[in-house]
Every structure is written in structure tokens, then in C-alpha cells.
Design a protein around this motif. Structure first.
Motif, PDB file in Angstrom:
ATOM      1  N   THR A 163      40.571  13.725   4.394  1.00 22.36           N
ATOM      2  CA  THR A 163      41.205  15.023   4.597  1.00 22.36           C
ATOM      3  C   THR A 163      41.556  15.218   6.071  1.00 22.36           C
ATOM      4  O   THR A 163      40.934  14.639   6.964  1.00 22.36           O
ATOM      5  CB  THR A 163      40.275  16.167   4.170  1.00 22.36           C
ATOM      6  N   GLU A 203      38.341  22.331  -0.129  1.00 20.01           N
ATOM      7  CA  GLU A 203      38.953  21.059  -0.504  1.00 20.01           C
ATOM      8  C   GLU A 203      38.128  20.333  -1.561  1.00 20.01           C
ATOM      9  O   GLU A 203      38.688  19.778  -2.522  1.00 20.01           O
ATOM     10  CB  GLU A 203      39.108  20.185   0.747  1.00 20.01           C
ATOM     11  N   GLU A 275      35.673  16.238   8.702  1.00 18.09           N
ATOM     12  CA  GLU A 275      36.565  16.001   7.575  1.00 18.09           C
ATOM     13  C   GLU A 275      35.777  15.257   6.501  1.00 18.09           C
ATOM     14  O   GLU A 275      34.614  14.890   6.706  1.00 18.09           O
ATOM     15  CB  GLU A 275      37.780  15.187   8.026  1.00 18.09           C
ATOM     16  N   ILE A 289      44.761  14.110  -4.287  1.00 16.10           N
ATOM     17  CA  ILE A 289      45.612  14.500  -3.163  1.00 16.10           C
ATOM     18  C   ILE A 289      46.400  15.763  -3.498  1.00 16.10           C
ATOM     19  O   ILE A 289      46.452  16.715  -2.706  1.00 16.10           O
ATOM     20  CB  ILE A 289      46.561  13.348  -2.783  1.00 16.10           C
ATOM     21  N   VAL A 300      45.940  15.152   2.904  1.00 18.39           N
ATOM     22  CA  VAL A 300      44.994  14.116   2.473  1.00 18.39           C
ATOM     23  C   VAL A 300      45.740  12.792   2.503  1.00 18.39           C
ATOM     24  O   VAL A 300      46.860  12.694   2.001  1.00 18.39           O
ATOM     25  CB  VAL A 300      44.455  14.377   1.051  1.00 18.39           C
TER      26      VAL A 300
END
Length: 341
Positions: A163, A203, A275, A289, A300
Motif C-alpha cells: 500500500t 485498507e 504501510e 487492489i 496499491v
């Protein structure tokens, strides 16, 4: 006024008033007793981390509010890497007696900022005297993925996804260490990334929709080279990473030019980017993604793949357009490097 001029328990009550109310559905009893009581946790996950003055931060570099945020954020990042959401936090503070009460109030406002953004409760802790500042956070969460994203769960053939971008935090640290008074917008961006990391909780929540196709994860706190090696060793796989695919921002590259540094080294070994490195079934990589980018706007990028280890123990193999290259050593707490001295 220094905290030593006040009654300890009155101070703690005052600081607690700065925090948002607890989530009543998860917290039966918060601050004010010998221990907190939680309820209805499914698959609880626990972690802890500490920030120590002159090891992880310098007083003159960071405001107390940002320090409070960062203390929480690095722990939320650990939760995200396990596929969990934070529920409750305890905070142990070690403070010099001359610490100003206003400084601690702003520190608590930083704690509160993170608690409100990531929806967890601060339920207790401890305060004691010390020669330097230490903030120790213990965090409890619960799984949001179908199972814990363990380091030993990566599989042969998995795609490696990252990410965001890597190296910005190390670039920001280099700027701080240079004591530059006037900073370019690129340098200032990197400084802000170092001081205010953004854990990738939303995420991982988005990625969790692919279910069991999401195999393993780790947050990149010590540099991708070192953190990927943890997965390689635990899963007994070789992780092949293509250097040209590692996401490095223009901010990082421009800052590297300004201080005559190699941005790839920062991305590989700088650390504190927070990340996520994800190990995903290759058939689901595009879905992961798309899920993350559509839900969060966080980019990503595929950076490599996993394969059966060629030797007795899995390792990270760094390549540049298919040719093996050496990898710099990542951050090691008891050896030290440029990151935290």
C-alpha cells in the motif's frame, strides 16, 4: 506549571476528561478502577509498543499532540497487519517531574484524535516519574478478517502487494536530522509523513472482502527488506521483490536529491512508513487492489511474489529487472542505524 506541582490523581482525572467516551458495547468499565473490563470480543488480538524520548523521537522535533497521535497510530498499524480492528487501549506514561501540564494535555488530545478516528476506547494505564519521556501503549482488538493474517501463512505463488509509498518517513527523518530551517514542499511532506503516520486500517478492512485469499500481512515499520524477511522466515518461502516496482513518491525522490541520498535505500531499510505488505492468492490480487483503491483512494502496487524456498530457510531476494542486487540492512533496535539516534 510542571506536573510535580499537582496532585497525581487529580491530574489523571483531568487528562481522562480530554478523551472521548468509551464504546459502551465493548467496554464495561474503563478508567477509574484497578483494571478495565471489556465484553463481547470475538477473536481478541493483543499487541503493545513503546516510544522513548531520544530513541524514537526528539522532544524538539514533534509537538505533543502529534506525539500522542503517533503513539496510538503505530499500535493501530500492528492491529491492521494482523487483520484486526482496535477496541481498547491502555497507556503507561513515564514523565520527568518538570514536564509541563499543558504539554501532557496536548499529548492526551493526540491520543483522543486517534481514538476518535479509529474508533477505539482508552480504558486505563499508569503514570510514573522518569528521567525521560516514555509512552507505552497496550492495545486489544478483534479480527475483522476471516482469520489472523499471520507471518507464517504466506503461500507459494502468492502475489506481494504494497500500500501507499515507501521511503517518505526516512526522508522526513533525514530532513529533521539536517536541522534545516527552510524546507521545500517536498521535504515538508516527508517530515509530516514521519511525524504523523497513517495506519492502514481502512485498507485492510477493504481487502478483507476477498476472504481466505488474503493469506498474510505485515506492517512496514523497519523497512520492506527486513519486514519481508520476517514473512520469508516464518513461511519458509523466498520473497522475490522487484526493486523497480517498489512505490517511491516524487516527494521522497526529490528530498533524496536535495540531501544526496538514495531513495531506494530509504524505501528498503528506512522504516516507519507503516504501510502494509500483503501476501495474496495471485488470482485475487487484482480484486484486492481494486477493493482497497476504490474504498480508500490509497494506491496499491504489486512488488513481487512468493516461491518455495531454495535453501533451508526462506529469504528476501531483491532484483532489478530480474537481476539479483544486494539489499541494505533494515533497522535493528539494539544495533542502531541512522533512523533513531
Amino acid at each position: 506549571m510542571p506536573i510535580s506541582d499537582h496532585n497525581e490523581f487529580q491530574l489523571i482525572e483531568h487528562w481522562a476528561d480530554i478523551l472521548p467516551p468509551n464504546d459502551a458495547s465493548k467496554v464495561l468499565l474503563g478508567i477509574g478502577d484497578d483494571a478495565a473490563c471489556l465484553t463481547d470480543l470475538q477473536s481478541p488480538v493483543f499487541s503493545c509498543d513503546a516510544l522513548i524520548e531520544n530513541v524514537h523521537f526528539r522532544h524538539e522535533w514533534i509537538s505533543p499532540r502529534l506525539l500522542g497521535w503517533k503513539s496510538m497510530a503505530v499500535n493501530v498499524s500492528d492491529m491492521a497487519a494482523m487483520g484486526a480492528a482496535p477496541v481498547a487501549v491502555t497507556i503507561s506514561l513515564a514523565l520527568p517531574p518538570q514536564t509541563k501540564t499543558e504539554w501532557v494535555e496536548d499529548l492526551y488530545r493526540g491520543f483522543a484524535d486517534a481514538a476518535e478516528q479509529f474508533h477505539f476506547s482508552i480504558v486505563g494505564g499508569d503514570t510514573t516519574k522518569s528521567n525521560q519521556i516514555m509512552i507505552s501503549v497496550a492495545i486489544i482488538g478483534e479480527l475483522i478478517t476471516s482469520r489472523a493474517l499471520r507471518r507464517d501463512a504466506a503461500k507459494d505463488g502468492d502475489a506481494l502487494l504494497v500500500t501507499g509509498s515507501l521511503g517518505d518517513s526516512a526522508a522526513g527523518l533525514a530532513v529533521l536530522q539536517s536541522d534545516k530551517k527552510l524546507r521545500t514542499p517536498f521535504e515538508q511532506h516527508c517530515v509530516e509523513k514521519h511525524l504523523r503516520p497513517n495506519p492502514r486500517l481502512a485498507e485492510i478492512q477493504a481487502a478483507s472482502k476477498v476472504g481466505d485469499a488474503l493469506h498474510a500481512a505485515i506492517d512496514i515499520s523497519d523497512g520492506i527488506a527486513g519486514d519481508a524477511a520476517h514473512i520469508a522466515k516464518s513461511s519458509n518461502l523466498d520473497l522475490i521483490i522487484e526493486a523497480t516496482q517498489i512505490p517511491i513518491s516524487d516527494y521522497c525522490r526529490q528530498t533524496a536529491d536535495n540531501v544526496n541520498a538514495d531513495p531506494l535505500n530509504w524505501a528498503l531499510a528506512g522504516g516507519e512508513d507503516y504501510e502494509l505488505l500483503l501476501c495474496v492468492d495471485p488470482n485475487a490480487a487484482d480484486d484486492v487492489i481494486e477493493l482497497i483503491q476504490s474504498a480508500t483512494n490509497t494506491p496499491v502496487r504489486p512488488v513481487g511474489f512468493c516461491r518455495k524456498a531454495a535453501s533451508a530457510q526462506g529469504k528476501v531476494l531483491l532484483q532489478d529487472k530480474g537481476k539479483a542486487i544486494a539489499s541494505p540492512q533494515s533497522w535493528r533496535h539494539f544495533k542502531g542505524n541512522i533512523n533513531h539516534d
